[in-house]
Write an enzyme that holds these catalytic residues in place. Structure first.
Site, PDB file in Angstrom:
ATOM      1  N   GLY A 251       0.727  -1.224   0.043  1.00  0.00           N
ATOM      2  CA  GLY A 251      -0.169   0.321  -0.221  1.00  0.00           C
ATOM      3  C   GLY A 251       0.687   0.766  -0.007  1.00  0.00           C
ATOM      4  CG  ASP A 252       3.620   4.297   1.135  1.00  0.00           C
ATOM      5  OD1 ASP A 252       4.763   4.848   0.581  1.00  0.00           O
ATOM      6  OD2 ASP A 252       3.085   5.061   2.705  1.00  0.00           O
ATOM      7  CG  ASP A 253       6.660   5.388  -1.470  1.00  0.00           C
ATOM      8  OD1 ASP A 253       5.731   5.182  -2.068  1.00  0.00           O
ATOM      9  OD2 ASP A 253       7.895   5.606  -0.806  1.00  0.00           O
TER      10      ASP A 253
END
Length: 448
Positions: A251-253
């Site tokens: 859900g992120d980098d």
């Protein structure tokens, strides 16, 4: 589940294709040799210490006793802790030096969801406080501090953080301290993480901080696309880090290189350097390959190559802000394919929050020598944005052989640039004027 399985299969295809391409020319390039894999003559099983893999029995005592045995007996060459097939529920635990944590095929080490009894530890000095909340922070699920010669590996067993309870606390703003990472090594060296699946981290997945000589290879990292702040791999104020042959969908980098937060990172002064990211495939609503935004100790000598990105917010994101100070220099990203991406390339001096109001607004980052070459994208909504700071322009930016094809129909201007200088060669759609002046072409001359 079907989406995750589809991405794993895609990852295997691209990684195998990359492997055979290099093998056919006798050029399989790897940085993994910086840490040799250790053979452990001494082997013990978690079941020897009462471990029960029924998914219900709490195995905290078994893990802690097994690791305590390794720590105090100090067998020559270290010891291997074997986790057989089964689901082993446990609280967080610390590793020790000269050990291998080995997960058999079908083995799952699963975090308890008892957040009330989760141990708290001090904030990292380069952050000054927890990343999400002032004060301390929850210890990572699997933790190591001041260690050397540690291996986490196996037959693609799983480490499951059961992060959904933590994600809901974040959404409801009911948590008091910064959520735990899934795996964190602090002040450690000679670390190998390979052939393991990491799933559902409460916060960042793999976080080596103040470490050196770290190899992360053949891992799969999975979390739902709406899971908050579930970065894949975040090397932080660390050197000689090798990340290769992995699939990440979170859900992120996917990978974000960091080095401390504002005045605390400046005071601690430990950069991230000599970071290699190679043959990584994945998907994220945020960035595929990122530097920052916490870069106050400096980031230099980063190479990312042979990257495949799908359904991603930003392909390559270099991010910093006023108050960060530090430097970002000698960053090279090459051989990238991206599809269905919102923004292909973003280099920004206005990104990221601050730990408190004590940051120095005159502490401006120094950004120089960023090379992006041999990048191909399809279904890219916007080619890129490169925006430095008025009093600290970004210099030495090189775009070479970058082709980012957009969607059909109306499209916003492909590039937005300001306070930046450099060069662009064979870039489509045509780059902004700041990167096309003849006198700046030297920014790319060393990359042909």
């Amino acid at each position: 589940m079907f989406r995750a399985l589809t991405w794993i299969l895609l990852s295997c295809f691209f990684l195998e294709a990359s492997f055979w391409f290099h093998i056919s020319y006798g050029k399989l390039i790897t940085c993994s040799g910086i840490v040799p894999m250790r053979h452990r003559n001494d082997k013990i099983s978690i079941t020897d210490f009462g471990g029960v893999g029924d998914g219900k029995t709490l195995n905290t005592k078994a893990f802690r006793e097994a690791i305590n045995r390794i720590q105090h007996l100090r067998r020559r060459g270290g010891s291997l802790l074997y986790v057989p097939p089964g689901v082993y529920l446990t609280d967080s635990f610390n590793l020790t030096s000269h050990m291998t944590l080995y997960l058999a095929r079908g083995a799952v080490i699963k975090a308890t969801q008892d957040t009330l009894n989760w141990p708290l530890i001090a904030p990292l000095p380069s952050y000054g406080r927890g990343r999400e909340r002032p004060g301390g922070r929850y210890m990572s699920f699997i933790h190591g501090d001041g260690l050397r010669d540690v291996v986490i590996t196996g037959e693609n067993g799983t480490i499951d953080g059961q992060g959904d309870i933590w994600w809901n606390m974040w959404r409801q703003r009911t948590f008091q301290f910064t959520r735990p990472n899934l795996v964190e090594f602090v002040n450690s060296r000679s670390i190998i993480i390979s052939n393991v699946i990491f799933r559902n981290s409460p916060f960042w997945n793999i976080h080596p901080v103040y470490c050196s000589n770290v190899v992360i290879r053949y891992v799969t990292i999975l979390a739902p696309s709406d899971s908050p702040n579930t970065d894949g791999i975040d090397p932080d104020s660390s050197s000689n880090v090798c990340i290769e042959d992995s699939f990440i969908s979170t859900g992120d980098d996917l990978v974000a290189v960091k080095s401390g937060w504002d005045e605390y990172g400046i005071a601690y002064g430990r950069p991230s350097s000599c970071i290699t990211i190679r043959r990584v495939t994945g998907s994220s609503p945020f960035a595929g390959i990122a530097v920052g935004s916490e870069t106050s100790g400096g980031v230099e000598n980063v190479l990312a190559e042979n990257i495949v990105l799908y359904n991603t917010g930003i392909g390559v994101h270099v991010k910093t802000n006023i108050g960060r100070g530090g430097f970002i220099k000698n960053i090279t990203v090459s051989e990238v394919f991206m599809e269905n991406v919102r923004t292909g390339i973003r280099i920004a001096g206005d990104t990221g929050d601050h730990p408190d109001n004590n940051f120095n607004p005159n502490a401006l980052p120094y950004v120089k020598g960023i090379t992006l070459k041999n990048i191909w994208g399809v279904k890219v909504q916007r080619a890129g944005s490169i925006q430095g700071l008025k009093n600290a322009p970004f210099t030495g930016i090189c775009l070479s052989k970058v082709n980012l094809l957009g969607r059909t129909g109306p499209r916003s201007p492909p590039w937005k640039c300001c306070d930046v200088s450099g060069a662009a060669i064979e870039v489509s759609p045509g780059p902004c004027a700041e990167l096309t002046s003849p006198e700046q072409s030297g920014s790319c001359t060393s990359h042909f």
